[in-house]
Design an enzyme around this catalytic site. Structure first.
Site, short mmCIF file in Angstrom:
data_model
loop_
_atom_site.label_atom_id
_atom_site.label_comp_id
_atom_site.label_asym_id
_atom_site.label_seq_id
_atom_site.Cartn_x
_atom_site.Cartn_y
_atom_site.Cartn_z
N CYS A 23 41.33 -2.92 0.31
CA CYS A 23 41.81 -4.28 0.60
C CYS A 23 40.65 -5.26 0.55
O CYS A 23 39.50 -4.90 0.82
CB CYS A 23 42.48 -4.31 1.98
SG CYS A 23 43.34 -5.88 2.33
N TYR A 29 43.31 -5.29 13.28
CA TYR A 29 44.33 -4.36 13.76
C TYR A 29 44.90 -3.45 12.68
O TYR A 29 45.82 -2.67 12.94
CB TYR A 29 45.48 -5.12 14.44
CG TYR A 29 46.17 -6.15 13.56
CD1 TYR A 29 46.85 -5.78 12.41
CD2 TYR A 29 46.14 -7.50 13.90
CE1 TYR A 29 47.48 -6.71 11.63
CE2 TYR A 29 46.78 -8.45 13.11
CZ TYR A 29 47.45 -8.04 11.98
OH TYR A 29 48.08 -8.97 11.19
N SER A 130 52.17 -11.12 4.23
CA SER A 130 51.69 -10.88 5.60
C SER A 130 51.04 -12.17 6.11
O SER A 130 50.00 -12.60 5.60
CB SER A 130 50.66 -9.75 5.61
OG SER A 130 51.25 -8.54 5.17
N CYS A 280 64.70 9.48 11.32
CA CYS A 280 63.81 8.87 10.33
C CYS A 280 63.47 9.94 9.29
O CYS A 280 64.16 10.93 9.18
CB CYS A 280 62.57 8.28 10.99
SG CYS A 280 61.59 9.43 11.98
N ASP A 296 54.73 6.04 6.34
CA ASP A 296 53.60 5.12 6.24
C ASP A 296 52.74 5.12 7.50
O ASP A 296 51.54 4.90 7.43
CB ASP A 296 54.15 3.70 5.98
CG ASP A 296 53.05 2.70 5.68
OD1 ASP A 296 52.08 3.07 5.00
OD2 ASP A 296 53.15 1.55 6.13
N CYS A 340 69.78 6.27 29.04
CA CYS A 340 69.68 4.81 29.00
C CYS A 340 70.92 4.19 28.37
O CYS A 340 71.43 4.68 27.36
CB CYS A 340 68.44 4.39 28.21
SG CYS A 340 68.23 2.60 28.06
#
Length: 411
Positions: A23, A29, A130, A280, A296, A340
């Site tokens: 990048c 972060y 982003s 997932c 990812d 829950c």
């Protein structure tokens, strides 16, 4: 090993990383920059033309539906030249055999040019940008390798996208710094004409390795929380304040992914974001060298499924190992989650963040649980109303009129 190939419950989906973790920015972060440490012995972290063709051909042939979605992700995707993506389109036409092929690409926006935008427009690519809100918020963590802020370049990129009429949406990271300003945040996106917004909470933990910073793997416990992480309280307050603003004025006009996904779960439909689904594992990742990982957010050696040169995408993505990975999201829920009232709405959220403990000390609780619970409790009456409208084949946006008339009041 027994394989489950057909019928497939969901389309096979593998996100491609044509430059791996490379990048031009160095966002504090970022969870992906350090993935280059997995390939320290490789000098050039770029997908070869040979691998690109192999991936596109196999990916298309693996699909069971007439529509095929390619997602190009980074690192920074535009660090591959435009010629690379022109080749992508050529190969998709070559192997598509009449299928409908869509492309979406995620970028930080700083490298966009007229040429890039012309290409995206001509080929109907969806561009994800982003951007972390107004300049003060964005530039806090999103700097380049020299420590210079990136906001102005991102905004120039967005102007170019708009100039050429390219369809784009925003992905904004919610962190410790910007989480306390939800309305300013939201108004910024409205001011730049962004109708589709994904707000993603950043939660990472740090453990030190000899090669520098190293993010904790999802199942590690006891590691130090990174200082840029959003707190559960901040996340809950952010979502509640944002929702109150949206539900009064913008239902049906501005689309916020977490609100859409919450409503989907409320009516028993598949949510648009995997973190809120029951299971997932259907969204894998292929790295620049052909390595395939479970997800990812799980690009760690223990979650590597194999390499496309040794195994097919179908073998890897529908293997018992990957199916078990996907089912573990539901199987590993602690008792507090199973009891829950809002389990149906969040399904324990992303397993990546399940490193907290319940009130009784049981492991596996999502770190952001308290924030999500506050949000679901707050929005329940409005979700009930919109569910009723949908089931009656009326528009959920009717809730705005109901609020104005006082038929339902914001708490």
């Amino acid at each position: 090993m027994k394989q489950t190939f057909a019928p497939f419950a969901k389309p096979l989906y593998v996100m491609a990383k044509p430059v791996g973790a490379v990048c031009n920015l160095s966002c504090k972060y970022c969870y992906y920059l350090e993935k280059s440490n997995l390939y320290k012995d490789v000098s050039k972290h770029v997908m070869s033309d040979e691998l690109l063709e192999k991936f596109i051909k196999e990916y298309i042939n693996s699909q069971t539906m007439p529509q095929v979605l390619f997602t190009w992700h980074g690192g920074e995707t535009l660090m591959r030249p435009l010629s690379f993506y022109k080749r992508v389109v050529e190969l998709q036409k070559l192997y598509g055999k009449g299928r409908t092929i869509d492309n979406c690409i995620q970028t930080n926006g700083t490298l966009l040019t007229d040429e890039w935008c012309q290409f995206f427009k001509e080929n109907n690519w969806l561009v994800g940008i982003s951007v972390d809100g107004p300049q003060e918020f964005h530039d806090e963590y999103r700097k380049n390798k020299h420590g210079h802020p990136s906001f102005i370049k991102v905004m120039k990129g967005i102007e170019l996208l708009n100039k050429y009429g390219v369809e784009w949406n925003a992905m904004a990271v919610i962190n410790d710094y910007n989480a306390d300003y939800p309305i300013e945040f939201y108004n910024f996106f409205k001011s730049i004409g962004c109708k589709y917004i994904q707000f993603t909470p950043i939660v990472e933990r740090i453990c030190q390795h000899e090669d520098g910073r190293y993010l904790a793997t999802p199942l590690q416990e006891g590691e130090k929380l990174a200082d840029f992480s959003v707190s559960p309280e901040q996340w809950g307050n952010f979502l509640c304040e944002l929702f109150d603003e949206w539900v009064k004025n913008d239902v049906g006009e501005y689309f916020i992914q977490i609100f859409d996904s919450t409503l989907a779960n409320w009516i028993g439909e598949q949510p648009g974001v995997c973190s809120m689904a029951k299971t997932c594992g259907h969204a894998g990742v292929i790295e620049f060298n052909g390595d395939v990982y479970s997800c990812d957010h799980f690009v760690f050696p223990e979650y590597k499924l194999g390499n496309i040169y040794q195994k097919t995408l179908v073998e890897m993505m529908y293997s018992d190992r990957q199916l078990e990975f996907g089912q573990m999201k539901q199987k590993s829920l602690p008792g507090q989650c199973k009891e829950c009232e809002f389990l149906f709405a969040c399904n324990g959220d992303c397993p990546k963040n399940r490193f907290a403990r319940t009130a009784t000390g049981e492991p596996g609780l999502n770190y952001l649980c308290k924030g999500y619970y506050k949000f679901f409790k707050h929005v329940a009456p409005y979700m009930d109303y919109m569910k009723k409208e949908l089931l009656a084949e009326r528009a959920p946006a009717n809730i705005m009129e109901a609020i104005r008339k006082g038929e339902i009041t914001l708490e």
